[in-house]
Design an enzyme around this catalytic site. Structure first.
Site, PDB file in Angstrom:
ATOM      1  NE  ARG A  21      -1.574 -38.415 -21.588  1.00 47.85           N
ATOM      2  CZ  ARG A  21      -2.245 -38.119 -22.695  1.00 47.85           C
ATOM      3  NH1 ARG A  21      -3.422 -37.564 -22.612  1.00 47.85           N
ATOM      4  NH2 ARG A  21      -1.733 -38.380 -23.877  1.00 47.85           N
ATOM      5  CB  SER A 136      -5.673 -45.145 -42.366  1.00 49.42           C
ATOM      6  OG  SER A 136      -5.943 -44.637 -41.093  1.00 49.42           O
ATOM      7  CG  HIS A 216     -15.387 -35.800 -31.997  1.00 51.57           C
ATOM      8  ND1 HIS A 216     -15.263 -35.399 -30.684  1.00 51.57           N
ATOM      9  CD2 HIS A 216     -14.425 -36.736 -32.200  1.00 51.57           C
ATOM     10  CE1 HIS A 216     -14.261 -36.053 -30.112  1.00 51.57           C
ATOM     11  NE2 HIS A 216     -13.733 -36.868 -31.020  1.00 51.57           N
ATOM     12  CE  LYS A 247     -15.593 -38.633 -28.039  1.00 54.98           C
ATOM     13  NZ  LYS A 247     -14.764 -38.518 -26.846  1.00 54.98           N
ATOM     14  CB  THR A 362      -3.740 -35.681 -27.946  1.00 51.17           C
ATOM     15  OG1 THR A 362      -3.582 -36.570 -26.835  1.00 51.17           O
ATOM     16  CG2 THR A 362      -5.201 -35.600 -28.303  1.00 51.17           C
TER      17      THR A 362
END
Ligand code: PMP
Length: 408
Positions: A21, A136, A216, A247, A362
């Protein structure tokens, strides 16, 4: 023992897989969002940010800035302690009332991030369930996965948004066993939405609790920004709603909203709440200003949705492999870590457009992408510029176009 070599090797592995990264050194410019300064190796350059999670630009909203500045001047910049030991500022208490009201719940609890809310919230709720089982969703965020791990509960992963699979697992567990269904409303990488009402139907049928991550969606959906559960009229049926202040609300922090006994139990048992300093009052004041503003103002949400729709249409018209999601998230698939990074590098260096590449873990390998997040401030001219730049980069890297535009 060469300790240094151990750490160098750990990073080398990422480099080999092209997943190392690199952070762009960005300086935001108050009042000019999404324009920002990029501190490039050869000096600062103005760029346009297309991957911010400050979805509505509230991080630079005058009301939120004023609330933070005023609180910092009047109260100082730190909390002064944990919530238990002198850090329980009036601003955090007020923020919790504001958030409880937002979600139509009796109580809310603020944490230092959305990550911590999930990690310590789920692990604590799970630990308090005798012989608990956590169901989950397969695509849940890492913070929820860590919460499930640390809960010590047995876990059952259901296929993403797959109600039949979820029902299967619930049936096997039986009505008597304590169960928590943990899922998200808007999934951040594909922008798809969970069927909240139907998951609540199953939860009621099989006597399970529900924990919904609306990170989100808060501020973005629902008449008052209460998220997808508000939009769908399901807030009252979800036991625990989790959100972020970082956010759409543009600041920092996370929270859960639920009934008073759940909040009191998490407040009393969650290590990630108890053993860490509280959010500074100025941050809480700014967050409260954002939440308040978005409870009544529809203009940011409307402009954001309109720009997201325009962006999707423009990219699709250009033949780019854009996913037409149901939400404000606009993923463009590259499908390879190295080329995804190369596309991002070219956009920044040659076009002044900043879109961070999204790679494994991710997203799954082979689905590496550019995740584009239009805001109310990405106007038609910026959308046209983005489209031109993406097409130029796609051509330069010989990346696949989707449709007829590829042949044109
Ligand atoms: N949940 C989801 C679904 C997320 O995507 C994120 C962060 N991107 C978090 C929780 C953590 O929120 P925060 O950034 O406030 O820590």
């Amino acid at each position: 023992m060469n300790y240094t070599a151990i750490f160098e090797t750990a990073v080398d592995a990422l480099r080999r897989e092209k997943r190392y990264r690199v952070f762009a050194d960005i300086e935001r410019i108050a009042g000019r969002f999404p324009h920002a300064l990029w501190h490039a190796p050869d000096g600062p350059r103005e760029i346009v940010v297309w991957c911010s999670n400050d979805y509505l630009g509230m991080g630079q909203h005058p009301a939120s800035i004023a609330a933070m500045v005023e609180a910092a001047q009047q109260l100082g910049v730190g909390a002064g302690g944990t919530r238990n030991i002198s850090g329980n500022s009036h601003q955090v208490v007020m923020l919790e009332h504001e958030l409880a009201d937002l979600h139509g719940k009796p109580a809310a609890l603020v944490f230092t991030s959305g990550y911590v809310s999930n990690q310590t919230g789920i692990s604590t709720i799970g630990r308090l369930l005798p012989d608990g089982l956590i169901l989950s969703d397969q695509l849940n965020h890492n913070s929820m996965i860590e919460g499930v791990r640390q809960s010590g509960c047995e876990k059952a992963i259901f296929r993403h948004n797959d109600l039949d699979h979820l029902e299967d697992l619930l049936r096997k567990a039986g009505k008597e066993r304590p169960k928590l269904i943990a899922f998200e409303s808007v999934y951040s990488m594909d922008g798809d939405i969970a069927p909240i009402g139907r998951i609540c139907d199953l939860a009621e049928r099989y006597n399970a609790m529900t924990y919904l991550d609306e990170v989100h969606a808060v501020g973005m959906y629902g008449a008052r920004g209460g998220g997808i559960a508000e939009r769908d009229g399901e807030m009252g049926r979800v036991d625990v709603i989790e959100g972020t202040l970082a956010k759409a609300f543009g600041t920092l922090g996370g929270y859960i909203a639920a009934n008073a006994p759940i909040i009191d139990a998490v407040r009393s048992h969650a290590p990630g709440f108890i053993f860490t300093s509280a959010l500074p009052p100025a941050v809480a004041a700014a967050a409260q200003a954002s939440v308040r503003h978005l409870k009544v103002s529809q203009s940011e949400r409307a402009a954001q949705q309109a720009n997201a729709a325009r962006t999707k249409a423009a990219l699709a018209d250009a033949g780019l492999p854009v996913t037409i999601s149901e939400t404000h998230i606009v993923p463009v698939t590259v499908g390879d870590a190295e080329r995804c990074k190369a596309a991002s590098d070219l956009l920044l260096a040659e076009h002044g457009i900043y879109i961070q590449p999204i790679n494994y873990p991710t997203v799954p390998r082979g689905t590496e992408r550019l995740r584009i997040t239009p805001t109310p401030f990405h106007d038609e001219a910026l959308i046209a510029e983005l489209t031109r730049a993406l097409v130029a980069v796609w051509r330069k890297l010989d990346l696949p176009f989707r449709l007829r535009a590829a042949a044109e």
